[in-house]
Design a protein around this motif. Structure first.
Motif, short mmCIF file in Angstrom:
data_model
loop_
_atom_site.label_atom_id
_atom_site.label_comp_id
_atom_site.label_asym_id
_atom_site.label_seq_id
_atom_site.Cartn_x
_atom_site.Cartn_y
_atom_site.Cartn_z
N SER A 211 14.35 -0.58 17.68
CA SER A 211 13.22 -0.13 18.49
C SER A 211 13.38 1.35 18.83
CB SER A 211 13.13 -0.93 19.79
OG SER A 211 14.31 -0.76 20.55
N PHE A 212 12.26 1.92 19.29
CA PHE A 212 12.29 3.27 19.85
C PHE A 212 12.12 3.15 21.36
CE2 PHE A 212 10.68 3.94 15.53
CZ PHE A 212 11.46 5.01 15.11
N VAL A 213 12.87 3.94 22.09
CA VAL A 213 12.72 3.99 23.55
C VAL A 213 12.35 5.43 23.93
CG1 VAL A 213 13.85 3.63 25.77
CG2 VAL A 213 14.54 2.25 23.77
N PRO A 214 11.16 5.65 24.50
CA PRO A 214 10.11 4.68 24.81
C PRO A 214 9.40 4.23 23.54
CG PRO A 214 9.32 6.89 25.24
CD PRO A 214 10.76 7.03 24.82
N THR B 198 21.86 5.15 11.41
CA THR B 198 20.85 6.11 10.98
C THR B 198 19.47 5.48 10.99
OG1 THR B 198 22.45 7.25 9.59
CG2 THR B 198 20.12 7.60 9.08
N HIS B 199 18.54 6.11 11.70
CA HIS B 199 17.15 5.67 11.71
C HIS B 199 16.27 6.80 11.20
CE1 HIS B 199 17.93 1.98 14.04
NE2 HIS B 199 18.75 2.71 14.78
N GLY B 200 15.03 6.44 10.93
CA GLY B 200 14.06 7.45 10.53
C GLY B 200 13.02 7.63 11.61
N PHE B 201 12.29 8.73 11.53
CA PHE B 201 11.23 9.02 12.48
C PHE B 201 10.09 9.68 11.72
CE2 PHE B 201 9.01 12.01 15.22
CZ PHE B 201 8.80 11.31 16.39
N MET B 202 9.02 8.93 11.56
CA MET B 202 7.87 9.47 10.85
C MET B 202 6.64 9.09 11.63
SD MET B 202 6.52 8.60 7.07
CE MET B 202 4.98 7.89 7.61
N CYS C 200 10.10 3.84 11.63
CA CYS C 200 11.45 4.08 11.13
C CYS C 200 11.41 3.92 9.61
CB CYS C 200 12.44 3.09 11.74
SG CYS C 200 14.09 3.28 11.05
N HIS C 201 11.71 5.00 8.93
CA HIS C 201 11.62 4.93 7.46
C HIS C 201 12.98 5.14 6.79
CE1 HIS C 201 11.61 9.06 8.38
NE2 HIS C 201 11.25 9.50 7.21
N GLU C 202 14.03 4.81 7.54
CA GLU C 202 15.36 4.74 6.94
C GLU C 202 15.83 3.30 7.13
OE1 GLU C 202 17.16 7.05 5.39
OE2 GLU C 202 15.86 8.77 5.79
N TYR C 203 16.23 2.65 6.06
CA TYR C 203 16.63 1.25 6.21
C TYR C 203 17.81 1.15 7.19
CZ TYR C 203 18.04 -3.46 5.49
OH TYR C 203 18.36 -4.77 5.72
N CYS C 204 17.64 0.33 8.24
CA CYS C 204 18.64 0.31 9.30
C CYS C 204 19.08 -1.11 9.64
CB CYS C 204 18.10 1.02 10.54
SG CYS C 204 16.53 0.37 11.13
N LEU D 14 18.47 -5.63 9.45
CA LEU D 14 17.56 -6.77 9.32
C LEU D 14 16.19 -6.55 9.95
CD1 LEU D 14 19.84 -9.88 9.88
CD2 LEU D 14 18.70 -9.12 7.78
N GLY D 15 16.16 -5.86 11.09
CA GLY D 15 14.89 -5.70 11.80
C GLY D 15 14.17 -4.41 11.48
N HIS D 16 14.62 -3.72 10.45
CA HIS D 16 14.07 -2.40 10.11
C HIS D 16 12.55 -2.38 10.04
CE1 HIS D 16 13.16 1.18 7.77
NE2 HIS D 16 12.72 0.43 6.79
N GLN D 17 11.98 -3.39 9.37
CA GLN D 17 10.53 -3.35 9.14
C GLN D 17 9.75 -3.56 10.43
OE1 GLN D 17 12.50 -5.73 8.17
NE2 GLN D 17 11.66 -7.70 8.79
N ASN D 18 10.41 -3.97 11.51
CA ASN D 18 9.72 -4.16 12.79
C ASN D 18 9.95 -2.99 13.75
OD1 ASN D 18 8.87 -6.73 11.96
ND2 ASN D 18 10.83 -7.60 12.58
N MET D 19 10.57 -1.94 13.26
CA MET D 19 10.94 -0.85 14.15
C MET D 19 9.85 0.22 14.15
SD MET D 19 14.46 1.27 14.33
CE MET D 19 14.59 2.76 15.31
N PHE D 20 9.06 0.23 15.20
CA PHE D 20 8.00 1.22 15.29
C PHE D 20 7.65 1.45 16.76
CE2 PHE D 20 5.87 -2.82 15.37
CZ PHE D 20 4.81 -2.64 16.24
#
Ligand code: CUA
Length: 165
Positions: free
Chosen positions: A77-80, A101-105, A137-141, A143-149
């Motif tokens: 997740s992102f906080v906030p 490592t996470h992505g931010f786009m 998040c556009h860096e694979y991080c 199991l939950g990567h695809q839910n990270m926004f």
């Protein structure tokens, strides 16, 4: 060692070509003053909750009317996870990762950085039109990567008319 005449010629040609190309790169880099970013800063990822500004993630309006978003990326997740700013805002994101490592786009604007644990990342974006953007998040991080926004809501600014200078 015997080298064929033609082989010699092509070896020389290769060397000259390499020198020319590296020279072209060096010349264009120097003439257009290409530089690396200033070191954006480091932070202990294990001590984020006691290290300013990451001890208080959130959206802040600065004295100059621009906004600063202190943001932490973590699995997953992102906080906030919600940012609200008025249209026309210039928003300075100051970010880091708590773990991997996470992505931010941000969709719809030009903003694309990596968030590394230990490293502070910056991105500045101006939001001219009201609407909604996703932070992805556009860096694979994991199991939950695809839910990270997270979401950015750019709200119609009713003050815009009165604060125009
Ligand atoms: Cu965080 Cu993918």
């Amino acid at each position: 060692m015997h080298i064929e005449q033609y082989e010699k010629f092509f070896l020389r040609l290769t060397a000259v070509t390499l020198v020319l190309f590296f020279g072209a790169i060096a010349a264009s880099a120097l003439s257009s003053q290409v530089t690396l970013h200033d070191p954006p800063g480091r932070v202990d990822p294990a001590a984020l909750s006691s290290t300013p500004p990451f001890d208080a993630p959130g959206v802040y309006e600065r004295d100059d009317g621009e906004y600063e978003v202190i943001m932490i990326a973590q699995t997953w997740s992102f906080v906030p996870n919600e940012v609200r700013v008025p249209e026309g805002s210039t928003v300075h994101f100051v970010m880091t990762s708590r773990d991997v490592t996470h992505g931010f786009m941000i969709t719809g604007v030009v903003a694309n950085v990596m968030l590394l644990p230990g490293q502070i990342s910056h991105a500045t974006v101006r939001f001219d039109r009201p609407g909604e953007h996703l932070i992805i998040c556009h860096e694979y991080c994991g199991l939950g990567h695809q839910n990270m926004f997270a979401r950015i809501f750019v709200e119609r600014d009713t003050r815009a008319a009165s604060s125009e200078e």
